[in-house]
Design a protein around this motif. Structure first.
Motif, PDB file in Angstrom:
ATOM      1  N   LEU A   3       0.810  -1.209   0.000  1.00 48.42           N
ATOM      2  CA  LEU A   3       0.000   0.000   0.000  1.00 48.42           C
ATOM      3  C   LEU A   3       0.849   1.267   0.000  1.00 48.42           C
ATOM      4  CD1 LEU A   3      -2.854   1.140   0.049  1.00 48.42           C
ATOM      5  CD2 LEU A   3      -2.815   0.981   2.537  1.00 48.42           C
ATOM      6  N   LYS A   4       1.771   1.375   0.932  1.00 46.78           N
ATOM      7  CA  LYS A   4       2.615   2.572   1.011  1.00 46.78           C
ATOM      8  C   LYS A   4       3.516   2.726  -0.210  1.00 46.78           C
ATOM      9  CE  LYS A   4       2.672   3.105   6.045  1.00 46.78           C
ATOM     10  NZ  LYS A   4       3.511   3.131   7.276  1.00 46.78           N
ATOM     11  N   PRO A   5       4.192   1.648  -0.656  1.00 49.38           N
ATOM     12  CA  PRO A   5       5.026   1.794  -1.865  1.00 49.38           C
ATOM     13  C   PRO A   5       4.240   2.221  -3.098  1.00 49.38           C
ATOM     14  CG  PRO A   5       5.620  -0.213  -0.703  1.00 49.38           C
ATOM     15  CD  PRO A   5       4.388   0.322  -0.034  1.00 49.38           C
ATOM     16  N   VAL A   6       3.058   1.629  -3.302  1.00 48.91           N
ATOM     17  CA  VAL A   6       2.260   1.954  -4.487  1.00 48.91           C
ATOM     18  C   VAL A   6       1.794   3.411  -4.445  1.00 48.91           C
ATOM     19  CG1 VAL A   6       0.072   1.524  -5.665  1.00 48.91           C
ATOM     20  CG2 VAL A   6       1.526  -0.399  -4.984  1.00 48.91           C
ATOM     21  N   LEU A   7       1.272   3.833  -3.308  1.00 47.30           N
ATOM     22  CA  LEU A   7       0.828   5.229  -3.178  1.00 47.30           C
ATOM     23  C   LEU A   7       2.007   6.196  -3.336  1.00 47.30           C
ATOM     24  CD1 LEU A   7      -1.713   4.945  -0.213  1.00 47.30           C
ATOM     25  CD2 LEU A   7      -2.241   5.460  -2.598  1.00 47.30           C
ATOM     26  N   SER A   8       3.148   5.826  -2.771  1.00 50.93           N
ATOM     27  CA  SER A   8       4.334   6.681  -2.873  1.00 50.93           C
ATOM     28  C   SER A   8       4.807   6.814  -4.310  1.00 50.93           C
ATOM     29  CB  SER A   8       5.473   6.128  -2.000  1.00 50.93           C
ATOM     30  OG  SER A   8       5.107   6.101  -0.643  1.00 50.93           O
ATOM     31  N   ILE A   9       4.798   5.702  -5.047  1.00 54.09           N
ATOM     32  CA  ILE A   9       5.246   5.724  -6.443  1.00 54.09           C
ATOM     33  C   ILE A   9       4.279   6.538  -7.305  1.00 54.09           C
ATOM     34  CG2 ILE A   9       5.550   4.306  -8.512  1.00 54.09           C
ATOM     35  CD1 ILE A   9       6.639   2.092  -6.649  1.00 54.09           C
ATOM     36  N   LEU A  10       2.992   6.264  -7.179  1.00 51.78           N
ATOM     37  CA  LEU A  10       2.015   6.921  -8.054  1.00 51.78           C
ATOM     38  C   LEU A  10       1.890   8.412  -7.763  1.00 51.78           C
ATOM     39  CD1 LEU A  10      -0.779   4.193  -8.225  1.00 51.78           C
ATOM     40  CD2 LEU A  10       0.837   4.839 -10.018  1.00 51.78           C
ATOM     41  N   TYR A  11       1.817   8.778  -6.488  1.00 57.42           N
ATOM     42  CA  TYR A  11       1.687  10.198  -6.175  1.00 57.42           C
ATOM     43  C   TYR A  11       3.032  10.911  -6.197  1.00 57.42           C
ATOM     44  CZ  TYR A  11      -3.181   9.314  -5.290  1.00 57.42           C
ATOM     45  OH  TYR A  11      -4.498   8.971  -5.457  1.00 57.42           O
ATOM     46  N   GLY A  12       4.101  10.153  -5.981  1.00 57.00           N
ATOM     47  CA  GLY A  12       5.427  10.737  -6.174  1.00 57.00           C
ATOM     48  C   GLY A  12       5.669  11.080  -7.633  1.00 57.00           C
ATOM     49  N   SER A  13       5.229  10.204  -8.530  1.00 55.29           N
ATOM     50  CA  SER A  13       5.378  10.486  -9.969  1.00 55.29           C
ATOM     51  C   SER A  13       4.503  11.667 -10.384  1.00 55.29           C
ATOM     52  CB  SER A  13       5.023   9.248 -10.796  1.00 55.29           C
ATOM     53  OG  SER A  13       3.646   8.943 -10.710  1.00 55.29           O
ATOM     54  N   ALA A  14       3.317  11.795  -9.752  1.00 58.22           N
ATOM     55  CA  ALA A  14       2.453  12.946 -10.056  1.00 58.22           C
ATOM     56  C   ALA A  14       3.127  14.248  -9.644  1.00 58.22           C
ATOM     57  CB  ALA A  14       1.110  12.790  -9.325  1.00 58.22           C
ATOM     58  N   LEU A  15       3.754  14.257  -8.470  1.00 63.72           N
ATOM     59  CA  LEU A  15       4.450  15.457  -7.995  1.00 63.72           C
ATOM     60  C   LEU A  15       5.666  15.771  -8.860  1.00 63.72           C
ATOM     61  CD1 LEU A  15       4.262  14.860  -4.137  1.00 63.72           C
ATOM     62  CD2 LEU A  15       3.107  16.670  -5.423  1.00 63.72           C
ATOM     63  N   LEU A  16       6.437  14.737  -9.218  1.00 66.04           N
ATOM     64  CA  LEU A  16       7.621  14.950 -10.057  1.00 66.04           C
ATOM     65  C   LEU A  16       7.224  15.451 -11.446  1.00 66.04           C
ATOM     66  CD1 LEU A  16       9.830  11.853  -9.122  1.00 66.04           C
ATOM     67  CD2 LEU A  16      10.340  14.265  -8.665  1.00 66.04           C
ATOM     68  N   SER A  17       6.174  14.886 -12.006  1.00 67.94           N
ATOM     69  CA  SER A  17       5.694  15.332 -13.319  1.00 67.94           C
ATOM     70  C   SER A  17       5.238  16.785 -13.263  1.00 67.94           C
ATOM     71  CB  SER A  17       4.534  14.446 -13.795  1.00 67.94           C
ATOM     72  OG  SER A  17       4.959  13.105 -13.952  1.00 67.94           O
ATOM     73  N   THR A  18       4.552  17.145 -12.170  1.00 70.30           N
ATOM     74  CA  THR A  18       4.135  18.533 -11.994  1.00 70.30           C
ATOM     75  C   THR A  18       5.343  19.458 -11.942  1.00 70.30           C
ATOM     76  OG1 THR A  18       2.138  17.864 -10.799  1.00 70.30           O
ATOM     77  CG2 THR A  18       2.886  20.136 -10.491  1.00 70.30           C
ATOM     78  N   GLY A  19       6.385  19.030 -11.211  1.00 66.01           N
ATOM     79  CA  GLY A  19       7.602  19.837 -11.127  1.00 66.01           C
ATOM     80  C   GLY A  19       8.292  20.004 -12.467  1.00 66.01           C
ATOM     81  N   ILE A  20       8.377  18.921 -13.226  1.00 60.50           N
ATOM     82  CA  ILE A  20       9.012  18.971 -14.549  1.00 60.50           C
ATOM     83  C   ILE A  20       8.250  19.914 -15.479  1.00 60.50           C
ATOM     84  CG2 ILE A  20       9.515  17.622 -16.629  1.00 60.50           C
ATOM     85  CD1 ILE A  20       9.990  15.210 -14.744  1.00 60.50           C
ATOM     86  N   LEU A  21       6.931  19.782 -15.498  1.00 60.42           N
ATOM     87  CA  LEU A  21       6.121  20.617 -16.389  1.00 60.42           C
ATOM     88  C   LEU A  21       6.029  22.054 -15.895  1.00 60.42           C
ATOM     89  CD1 LEU A  21       3.380  17.998 -17.238  1.00 60.42           C
ATOM     90  CD2 LEU A  21       5.033  18.987 -18.815  1.00 60.42           C
ATOM     91  N   ARG A  22       6.185  22.244 -14.600  1.00 62.18           N
ATOM     92  CA  ARG A  22       6.222  23.624 -14.097  1.00 62.18           C
ATOM     93  C   ARG A  22       7.455  24.347 -14.646  1.00 62.18           C
ATOM     94  NH1 ARG A  22       6.254  25.738  -7.753  1.00 62.18           N
ATOM     95  NH2 ARG A  22       6.087  27.962  -8.287  1.00 62.18           N
ATOM     96  N   VAL A  23       8.565  23.637 -14.719  1.00 63.08           N
ATOM     97  CA  VAL A  23       9.773  24.209 -15.304  1.00 63.08           C
ATOM     98  C   VAL A  23       9.565  24.446 -16.796  1.00 63.08           C
ATOM     99  CG1 VAL A  23      12.198  23.776 -15.845  1.00 63.08           C
ATOM    100  CG2 VAL A  23      11.300  23.170 -13.581  1.00 63.08           C
TER     101      VAL A  23
END
Length: 271
Positions: free
Chosen positions: A104-124
């Motif tokens: 549960l924790k790894p899956v949520l961390s990966i999926l929402y971590g990727s959402a945050l990282l993607s947001t950061g990349i596209l913000r740049v």
């Protein structure tokens, strides 16, 4: 899908009565710093994470059509605000499909971590920094109708949206079932195509395939992040009146899926 309805109705009510402006007025500074958006954009981004596909895209289109956000912000949000809901991830992906609550924790961390990282990349990429500190745009709404009429309009819009989205889900579920029968002699290809076509049946097909457990885990998380062609069609349904491009959304989801695949691969290596 039914869980989307109250949020759609509530958001419609807030926009039609100008209550949203009063709610968001005091958080605009935090929104610029954390996400590079207006408060409206932050609202769409957060509900896109919490409510699931395609709530973020619908709110983005609604805010753009009502003049609350400009096209640059709308395109940015379209690429970063549409995600699978926590309830779907927890109940269907982890507990029902993977069958291991320790994931549960790894899956949520990966999926929402990727959402945050993607947001950061596209913000740049969109250069969402040093934004204007002007007060949020207020779209004055003519309150010519009674409270009951406004509520009726909000409810009917919510039911219309849910009905249209449900139609796409049924259509792609049928299409996916037929496709799996055609590809039955090719089980690996069958699993891959199912995952790309429709997220729910696709995840189940991947899990029941002959692929190794690690490959299944990788593909399931990538499909969850991407959402499938069915979600693409649903998103196009809710944004088509706004003039925003579905290709912009697709680019964002492909980036999100790529980041998810990298994080999942690193997790598999580490464990």
């Amino acid at each position: 899908m039914p869980s989307l309805l109250p949020f759609i109705i509530l958001s419609n009510l807030l926009m039609q009565t100008n209550l949203m402006e009063h709610m968001l007025l005091h958080i605009q500074g935090a929104c610029r710093i954390l996400l590079g958006t207006s408060p409206y954009g932050a609202y769409a981004w957060v509900l896109g994470l919490l409510c699931g596909f395609p709530m973020g895209a619908k709110l983005t289109a609604d805010f753009y059509l009502s003049g609350r956000i400009d096209r640059d912000e709308a395109e940015y949000l379209l690429m970063v605000s549409n995600h699978a809901s926590p309830m779907f991830i927890i109940n269907y992906v982890v507990l029902s499909t993977l069958g291991d609550e320790h994931l549960l924790k790894p899956v949520l961390s990966i999926l929402y971590g990727s959402a945050l990282l993607s947001t950061g990349i596209l913000r740049v990429y969109f250069r969402r920094f040093h934004l204007s500190s002007d007060r949020i745009r207020k779209k004055e709404v003519s309150m010519t109708g009674s409270t009951g009429a406004i509520l009726d309009t909000s409810i009917m819009n919510g039911f219309e949206t849910i009905t249209r989205l449900g139609g796409y889900i049924i259509l792609f579920s049928i299409y996916g079932t037929l496709l799996r029968k055609v590809l039955m002699p090719f089980p690996t290809l069958q699993a891959l195509i199912a995952g790309i076509t429709e997220i729910t049946t696709g995840i189940n097909c991947i899990h029941n395939s002959l692929l190794t457990r690690n490959i299944q885990f990788l593909l399931i998380l990538c499909c969850t992040s991407f959402g499938g062609i069915s979600t693409l069609a649903q998103t196009n349904c809710v944004i088509q009146e706004s003039g925003l491009s579905i290709h912009t959304y697709l680019q964002g989801k492909l980036l999100n899926a790529a980041v998810t695949s990298i994080l999942t691969f690193l997790f598999i290596i580490i464990i």
